[in-house]
Scaffold this active site. Structure first.
Site, short mmCIF file in Angstrom:
data_model
loop_
_atom_site.label_atom_id
_atom_site.label_comp_id
_atom_site.label_asym_id
_atom_site.label_seq_id
_atom_site.Cartn_x
_atom_site.Cartn_y
_atom_site.Cartn_z
N ASN A 94 20.70 38.51 56.89
CA ASN A 94 20.79 39.86 57.44
C ASN A 94 21.52 40.81 56.48
O ASN A 94 22.45 40.41 55.80
CB ASN A 94 21.51 39.83 58.79
CG ASN A 94 20.76 38.98 59.80
OD1 ASN A 94 19.55 38.82 59.71
ND2 ASN A 94 21.48 38.43 60.75
N HIS A 111 20.39 38.61 51.19
CA HIS A 111 19.46 39.72 50.95
C HIS A 111 20.17 41.06 50.76
O HIS A 111 19.56 42.11 50.89
CB HIS A 111 18.44 39.79 52.10
CG HIS A 111 17.56 38.59 52.16
ND1 HIS A 111 16.84 38.22 53.27
CD2 HIS A 111 17.29 37.65 51.21
CE1 HIS A 111 16.17 37.11 53.03
NE2 HIS A 111 16.42 36.74 51.79
N SER A 179 13.96 31.04 61.93
CA SER A 179 13.21 29.80 62.15
C SER A 179 13.28 28.97 60.88
O SER A 179 13.53 29.48 59.79
CB SER A 179 11.75 30.12 62.48
OG SER A 179 11.02 30.30 61.30
#
Length: 246
Positions: A94, A111, A179
């Protein structure tokens, strides 16, 4: 460094699902970010070269959303474990700062961070954005245009090696809000020590878990606090029978 027994090391891999419960749109949901904005037009180096103003506007809107959001029960439960003496390292996909605002101190953003700007010529030059956004003409100390400090599609993930080293030191690996199919979480989970239990907290956990991964089919805001309560009570990282039936 203290030994593992007195100070167990929880490593958390977090993704969009943990922030979604704070009201931050995820990219993949049907009503998510990319419904209105094709990835290629706002989140690639090519988009930046072609229309930097559009890219900056897109991230300004995201930044406003992040600033309005508040940490949820999952973020707070992880921060409280750390406050209670557990070693907690968070590797997050995130770009928001919700883990930090909840109180977590060891957070690696794979990120990047939307509340920072960085130089477009020197990735080491970063500037916090406590308010406002980035405009065309805002430059770094070397005179180059500032860009969002986020990793775009097609760009390298600069802190990936660091993430591998952290995961390799886990006593328990908790995957939440991402996931096991999404890179890089999918490859990171294999870096954990063989003896470290792997737990996935996700509403769809039953369908997502692979061999050797214990699934807890709950949203992050319920599943993470539930586990954290057990761990705090016992002072160790374990798989409570009441939760996993083991």
């Amino acid at each position: 460094m203290t030994n593992h027994h007195s100070n167990p090391h929880l490593v958390v891999l977090s993704g969009a699902g943990i922030s979604a419960e704070s009201g931050i749109q995820t990219f993949r949901a049907a009503d998510g970010l990319w419904a209105d904005h094709p990835i290629e037009e706002v989140a690639t180096p090519e988009a930046w070269a072609r229309d930097p103003e559009r890219v900056l506007r897109f991230y300004d809107a995201r930044r406003d959303q992040v600033r309005r959001a508040r940490p949820n029960a999952a973020h707070k439960a992880l921060a409280r474990l750390e406050a209670d003496g557990f070693r907690v390292s968070i590797v997050t996909q995130n770009i928001d700062d919700l883990h930090e605002r909840a109180g977590s101190r060891r957070v690696v953003h794979l990120h990047g961070e939307i509340l920072k700007a960085r130089s477009s010529v020197d990735a080491r030059m970063r500037y916090p954005l406590p308010r406002g956004g980035i405009a065309l003409g805002d430059v770094c100390d070397k005179g180059s245009q500032l860009r969002p400090d986020v990793v775009w599609f097609g760009e390298a993930v600069p802190r990936f090696e660091e993430a591998i080293e952290i995961v390799a030191e886990a006593d328990l690996l908790l995957v939440v809000g991402t996931s096991l199919a999404v890179m890089p979480a999918a490859s990171l989970i294999d870096e954990a020590p063989m003896a470290a239990p792997r737990v996935l907290v996700d509403p769809e956990a039953r369908d997502l878990t692979t061999a050797g991964v214990h699934g807890l089919s709950l949203p992050a805001g319920e599943g993470v606090p539930l586990l954290a309560r057990h761990w705090r009570r016992e002072g160790r990282l374990w798989l409570p029978e009441a939760v996993f039936g083991e």
